[in-house]
Design an enzyme around this catalytic site. Structure first.
Site, PDB file in Angstrom:
ATOM      1  N   LYS A  83      -6.949  14.652  38.929  1.00 24.06           N
ATOM      2  CA  LYS A  83      -6.227  13.511  39.024  1.00 24.06           C
ATOM      3  C   LYS A  83      -5.092  14.018  38.010  1.00 24.06           C
ATOM      4  O   LYS A  83      -5.317  13.971  36.800  1.00 24.06           O
ATOM      5  CB  LYS A  83      -7.121  12.504  38.574  1.00 24.06           C
ATOM      6  CG  LYS A  83      -6.843  11.229  39.215  1.00 24.06           C
ATOM      7  CD  LYS A  83      -7.872  10.192  39.069  1.00 24.06           C
ATOM      8  CE  LYS A  83      -7.704   8.869  39.546  1.00 24.06           C
ATOM      9  NZ  LYS A  83      -8.816   7.818  39.221  1.00 24.06           N
TER      10      LYS A  83
HETATM   11  O1  G3P Z   1      -9.544   4.531  39.247  1.00 30.05           O
HETATM   12  C1  G3P Z   1      -8.431   3.764  38.973  1.00 30.05           C
HETATM   13  C2  G3P Z   1      -8.505   2.367  39.690  1.00 30.05           C
HETATM   14  O2  G3P Z   1      -9.629   2.108  40.695  1.00 30.05           O
HETATM   15  C3  G3P Z   1      -8.733   1.469  38.487  1.00 30.05           C
HETATM   16  O3  G3P Z   1      -8.990   0.130  38.728  1.00 30.05           O
HETATM   17  O4  G3P Z   1      -9.850  -2.218  38.229  1.00 30.05           O
HETATM   18  O5  G3P Z   1      -9.080  -0.720  36.544  1.00 30.05           O
HETATM   19  O6  G3P Z   1      -7.427  -1.399  37.878  1.00 30.05           O
HETATM   20  P1  G3P Z   1      -8.949  -1.092  37.667  1.00 30.05           P
END
Ligand code: G3P
Length: 218
Positions: A83
């Site tokens: 990633k």
């Molecule tokens: O892995 C990346 C993403 O899914 C993060 O989500 O909830 O931290 O914005 P969030």
């Protein structure tokens, strides 16, 4: 639609993988920090729990170091997806790693133009962050719709739209309607998908009526 779980918690991954409905895993530096584990060890363990892609994120921001980190992460297992952030150096790294046959997930995507760049860089996945756009008063799901529509204009593109930053079941439903190829979903939201009060009520009624029959299937 493929379901990835967005966590580095191996107990959650093991539990959800046992359902047979899990197609992959995504992690990020925040999730690795939350797990309290060493990234190389936890990614190796996760790769042993699921057959599908397991995203492991680089920690550097410059091309040379990202490339070295990406190559090291990719060596952990065949299903590692490296990633990288959607920056110029990140896309250079994506292009280099993809050319070597490594799957790359380009993360922190917040615009359709960025998603076009990720596809041109040979990304296997692009991760638009739905919830974080909603957080600042934008329409995160519109970004998913736009990217799906744009990619459909170019059938040769192999980049899959991975709806990320999914916060609740309605996000998942909307991403599925928009045609996102993948959604990465936190464990608690995956568990919420199973629940409906009418399922619980209906099952309780069936069990109660069944008990009255005095029968046994086995
Ligand atoms: O892995 C990346 C993403 O899914 C993060 O989500 O909830 O931290 O914005 P969030």
């Amino acid at each position: 639609m493929k379901f990835f779980v967005d966590t580095a918690d191996v107990d959650d991954i093991r539990d959800l993988a046992a359902t047979g409905l899990l197609d992959g895993v995504t992690t990020n530096p925040s999730l690795i920090a939350k797990s309290g584990r060493n990234i190389l060890e936890v990614i190796e363990e996760i790769c042993g729990l699921v057959d599908g892609p397991v995203s492991a994120e680089v920690a550097a921001t410059d091309f040379d170091t990202m490339l070295k980190e990406g190559r090291k992460l990719a060596k952990i297992a065949d299903n590692v997806t490296v990633k990288v952030p959607l920056t110029m150096d990140g896309l250079k790294t994506c292009h280099a790693l993809s050319s070597e046959g490594t799957m790359v997930n380009v993360t922190l995507c917040f615009s359709a133009n960025q998603a076009i760049l990720a596809a041109k860089a040979g990304a296997s996945f692009v991760s638009p962050f739905v919830g974080r756009l909603d957080d600042i008063g934008e329409d995160g799901m519109m970004l998913i719709e736009d990217i799906v529509m744009i990619y459909e204009n170019y059938p040769d593109l192999e980049t899959e739209v991975l709806a990320a930053s999914i916060r609740h079941p309605q996000h998942l439903l909307a991403a599925a309607k928009a045609g996102a190829h993948v959604a990465t979903i936190p464990p608690n939201v995956i568990r919420q998908l199973y629940s409906h009060p009418l399922t619980d009520k209906g099952l309780a009624a069936f069990m109660s009526d069944w008990a009255k029959t005095g029968q046994s299937i086995l």
